[in-house]
Design an enzyme around this catalytic site. Structure first.
Site, PDB file in Angstrom:
ATOM      1  N   HIS A   1      -0.087   1.316  -0.749  1.00  0.00           N
ATOM      2  CA  HIS A   1       0.733   1.274   0.464  1.00  0.00           C
ATOM      3  C   HIS A   1       0.998   2.682   0.979  1.00  0.00           C
ATOM      4  CE1 HIS A   1       2.561  -2.452  -1.721  1.00  0.00           C
ATOM      5  NE2 HIS A   1       1.359  -2.692  -1.272  1.00  0.00           N
TER       6      HIS A   1
ATOM      7  N   ARG B   1      -4.355  -2.744  11.422  1.00  0.00           N
ATOM      8  CA  ARG B   1      -3.922  -3.402  10.185  1.00  0.00           C
ATOM      9  C   ARG B   1      -2.552  -4.036  10.402  1.00  0.00           C
ATOM     10  NH1 ARG B   1      -5.160   1.949   8.756  1.00  0.00           N
ATOM     11  NH2 ARG B   1      -7.141   2.226   7.650  1.00  0.00           N
TER      12      ARG B   1
ATOM     13  N   ASN C   1     -15.266   0.179   2.730  1.00  0.00           N
ATOM     14  CA  ASN C   1     -14.644   0.518   1.448  1.00  0.00           C
ATOM     15  C   ASN C   1     -14.872  -0.578   0.406  1.00  0.00           C
ATOM     16  OD1 ASN C   1     -13.702   2.790   2.735  1.00  0.00           O
ATOM     17  ND2 ASN C   1     -11.654   1.975   3.097  1.00  0.00           N
TER      18      ASN C   1
ATOM     19  N   CYS D   1     -16.438   0.063   9.643  1.00  0.00           N
ATOM     20  CA  CYS D   1     -15.059   0.528   9.524  1.00  0.00           C
ATOM     21  C   CYS D   1     -14.803   0.963   8.086  1.00  0.00           C
ATOM     22  CB  CYS D   1     -14.097  -0.600   9.915  1.00  0.00           C
ATOM     23  SG  CYS D   1     -12.372  -0.226   9.593  1.00  0.00           S
TER      24      CYS D   1
END
Length: 747
Positions: free
Chosen positions: A364, A471, A629, A677
């Protein structure tokens, strides 16, 4: 309560305190202390070893050994009995030192005539500062009470070392927290920053380790522990809204706070002459030594709980810690063991950088740091122990390096690097209004990643064509409850308004794995990255997915809307999610609300399985975004949260690029727009390679758009594509050398 039979314990501590208070040099203090301890313990030898650097112990004072060996005798961590004490953090007590495992003979000390050996760590809250040793000629093991008494003395020495009482006059051993220190961590967010340390959890410094009034100190401890217990009881009284697991955690917390054994040991420590604060720290250090080396995950978790309790108790006793009235320094760099997203957002853009002892690239804190565009270094082990508020600090997020209290030469070189980066950004600013068009006339759309309203001002300043990934989970992660549909709709509307007509692709809630909501029941999964996360949660908990889709449509208010679903692994998952979106659109229309002018529904391809889906899947998608990722970590089976393997495999690996080329071909055949992305999209060399393969949209952090655009405008994608094909035909493992040679020839 019976007292331990430690010789002259209280008297020795008071004599030590008086010696430490005298206006004399650090070396003289050390010499007098060893004499006092040897006399009190009735031993022939007392020696103090302190760390010269993180791996080297140095004999700094002795009574009984050869004085010429002081500041000349050194040993590595783990070497000899002294090194063993320092490495393990536990005492070594033997009546036959030469015959003990690991004994190292040091002839310059003349210690061969001493058989008995007792060494205890000089430690403060898990930080081992040195080793205190007593030795005698007769072969005997020291009694348990003697060991305990020496540990109490070592506790006081640790506090005095912390306060700089033993700063050397000329021998090179200095006070802690004064020397430059280099920390090698890992990159959480690129960038560089210079500033001053601001500790999220400030250190508590014990300035009075020796008790003057035993009864008074014990009373202070009892009152502080009672206050701590009341704090936890209050937390439990407000736990009606918590789930079963959260309440169980608090119950375990209360059990620790009410532990009679913990209280008894601290009272006994005070009885031996320690202050209340020093007694708390001694028990904390002892527990850390016992539990910190355990392989049991449950015990290690209890250690975190115990640390938190001890720190709370120390703050109650000293009044130090948070809310001290101290002001943030200029250019603050936040230093913490770890931090939640809400706490980090509370600091906001005032921070110039963040350094964490823990954390991960997908945590986070990393997500928020990227949103705030501030450098982040993670895994900077023990920096919270070493750093003090206000210390000068340099954060190199590009290389995962932190310089604490840097030398002038290091600071000068660092400033040169920052100046060069700033100059480059000025050059990129001139490209802001120009397209990312290569020498052959191909135009690549460069979009930005976002997750907070604070990101949106970067849209115009960066020259981005739109938001390729918004997001939506950050609004859930930073709250203690599920946000309402109205709150989400208002936020999404502000995002679309701020975009000024540029396209925003909203990714639905991507939680699970490393992103666990504070109000969500934690899932005990052996491999959470491949577990119950993202669209899997959405399809199992459709109420939240439907609420979010409704909020997005109401925010659009008749404007075009783009929605994509994360972590799609099978066509069935996409079709089910797409059906929910269409159902919500029809339902909104039925109740008279304005529906989006156009509704584009896409998928994030983050698992290799989806690359081999039927043609019907590619045709059904309005667009596809490669989640680089996750896609890379699953392709190479290399966990991106694992520092040992996450950089092991090259993005420009021939096999991976062939895999990407296959996806590009399938999207081209279906007429489905494809974007990339992820972190690699913002790395100029990787971005240029993806563009040469045929990807026409790249989404990255705003600061990467200038460098990527600059390189694209210099290159010819057709020529680079030919270079890549030739490298692949030559059966190389990676095309990076070939791409690098091509770039070297650009003007």
């Amino acid at each position: 309560m019976p007292e331990r039979s430690v010789p002259d314990s209280r008297s020795l501590l008071r004599r030590l305190r008086d010696t430490l208070a005298e206006p004399t040099g650090g070396q003289d203090r050390l010499d007098r202390i060893t004499s006092l301890i040897a006399d009190s313990m009735h031993t022939h030898v007392c020696s103090i070893y302190l760390f010269r650097d993180p791996e080297t112990l140095e004999l700094c004072a002795t009574t009984g050994l050869n004085p010429e060996s002081v500041h000349h005798t050194r040993m590595r961590l783990g070497e000899g009995l002294v090194g063993r004490v320092a490495r393990t953090g536990t005492p070594v007590n033997t009546g036959d030192a030469p015959g003990a495992p690991g004994f190292r003979y040091m002839p310059e000390t003349g210690e061969e005539i001493y058989s008995s050996f007792l060494g205890v760590p000089i430690q403060r809250v898990g930080e081992i500062l040195g080793v205190l040793v007593v030795q005698s000629r007769e072969a005997r093991e020291f009694l348990e009470d003697e060991v305990y008494g020496l540990e109490v003395v070592a506790m006081v020495l640790a506090e005095m070392t912390e306060l700089g009482a033993f700063t050397a006059d000329h021998n090179g051993i200095g006070a802690t927290h004064r020397f430059p220190v280099l920390f090698r961590g890992a990159t959480g967010q690129e960038g560089a920053a210079e500033g001053r340390v601001w500790l999220h959890e400030p250190r508590v410094v014990v300035t009075n380790p020796v008790a003057d009034d035993i009864e008074h100190e014990q009373k202070r401890l009892v009152e502080a522990v009672s206050g701590l217990q009341h704090q936890i009881d209050d937390m439990l009284s407000g736990s009606a809204t918590m789930d079963k697991e959260q309440r169980q955690v608090l119950e375990a917390y209360r059990m620790l706070a009410h532990s009679r054994g913990w209280m008894r040991r601290m009272v006994e420590d005070i009885g031996l002459g320690l202050s209340a604060e020093a007694a708390v720290e001694k028990e904390q250090a002892t527990t850390r030594s016992k539990l910190g080396q355990s392989s049991d995950a449950y015990l290690r978790e209890r250690l975190h709980d115990f640390d938190d309790l001890s720190n709370r108790l120390l703050r109650l006793l000293t009044g130090q810690g948070r809310d001290t009235g101290a002001q943030l320094p200029e250019n603050p760099i936040l230093v913490a063991r770890n931090i939640g997203p809400a706490e980090l957002l509370d600091y906001g853009r005032v921070l110039k950088g963040v350094v964490l002892e823990e954390g991960s690239v997908g945590s986070h804190a990393a997500i928020v740091a990227r949103a705030l565009a501030i450098p982040l270094v993670i895994h900077a082990g023990r920096i919270t122990t070493e750093a003090l508020n206000g210390d000068p600090i340099l954060v190199d997020g590009d290389n995962g390096i932190v310089h604490l209290r840097p030398e002038d030469s290091v600071t000068a070189a660092f400033r040169d690097k920052m100046a060069m980066a700033a100059e480059a950004q000025k050059r990129y600013a001139d490209l802001r209004e120009l397209p990312a068009e290569d020498q052959s006339g191909k135009v690549i759309s460069l979009t930005m990643n976002a997750g907070l309203m604070a990101d949106l001002p970067s849209l115009a300043g960066s020259g981005a064509d739109g938001v390729g990934l918004f997001r939506t989970e950050l609004q859930f992660l930073t709250r203690s409850r599920v946000p309402s549909r109205g709150e989400l709709a208002a936020l999404y509307k502000r995002v679309m308004d701020a975009a000024g007509g540029k396209q925003v692709q909203f990714r639905t809630l991507d939680i699970g794995s490393d992103k666990v909501l504070p109000y969500m029941k934690p899932q005990d999964e052996p491999n959470p990255a491949m577990g119950w996360r993202a669209i899997r949660v959405g399809l199992d908990k459709r109420g939240v997915l439907r609420m979010q889709l409704q909020a997005l449509m109401r925010a659009a208010d008749g404007r075009p809307l783009s929605v994509m679903f994360p972590f799609i692994a099978t066509p069935e998952e996409f079709h089910a999610a797409r059906a929910e979106a269409l159902h919500m659109r029809d339902r909104e229309a039925k109740i008279g609300r304005r529906v989006p002018e156009t509704l584009r529904i896409g998928a994030m391809m983050e698992t290799p399985s989806l690359a081999f889906a039927p043609d019907s899947f590619f045709a059904a998608c309005d667009f596809i975004s490669l989640g680089g990722n996750d896609l890379k970590q699953f392709f190479f089976a290399a966990d991106r949260e694992n520092e040992r393997v996450r950089r092991r495999y090259d993005t420009l690996d021939t096999a991976f690029l062939s895999f990407i080329s296959g996806i590009i071909a399938r999207c081209d055949n279906a007429g489905t727009p494809l974007s990339f992305c992820g972190e690699d999209a913002g790395r100029p060399v990787e971005a240029l390679t993806f563009a040469a393969l045929g990807i026409r949209t790249l989404s990255m952090r705003p600061a990467s758009i200038g460098p990527v655009k600059h390189l694209i405008r210099r290159a010819n994608l057709d020529d680079l594509a030919q270079v890549i094909r030739e490298a692949q035909d030559a059966n190389v493992e990676t095309v990076r050398p070939a791409v690098t040679r091509y770039l070297a020839g650009l003007h």
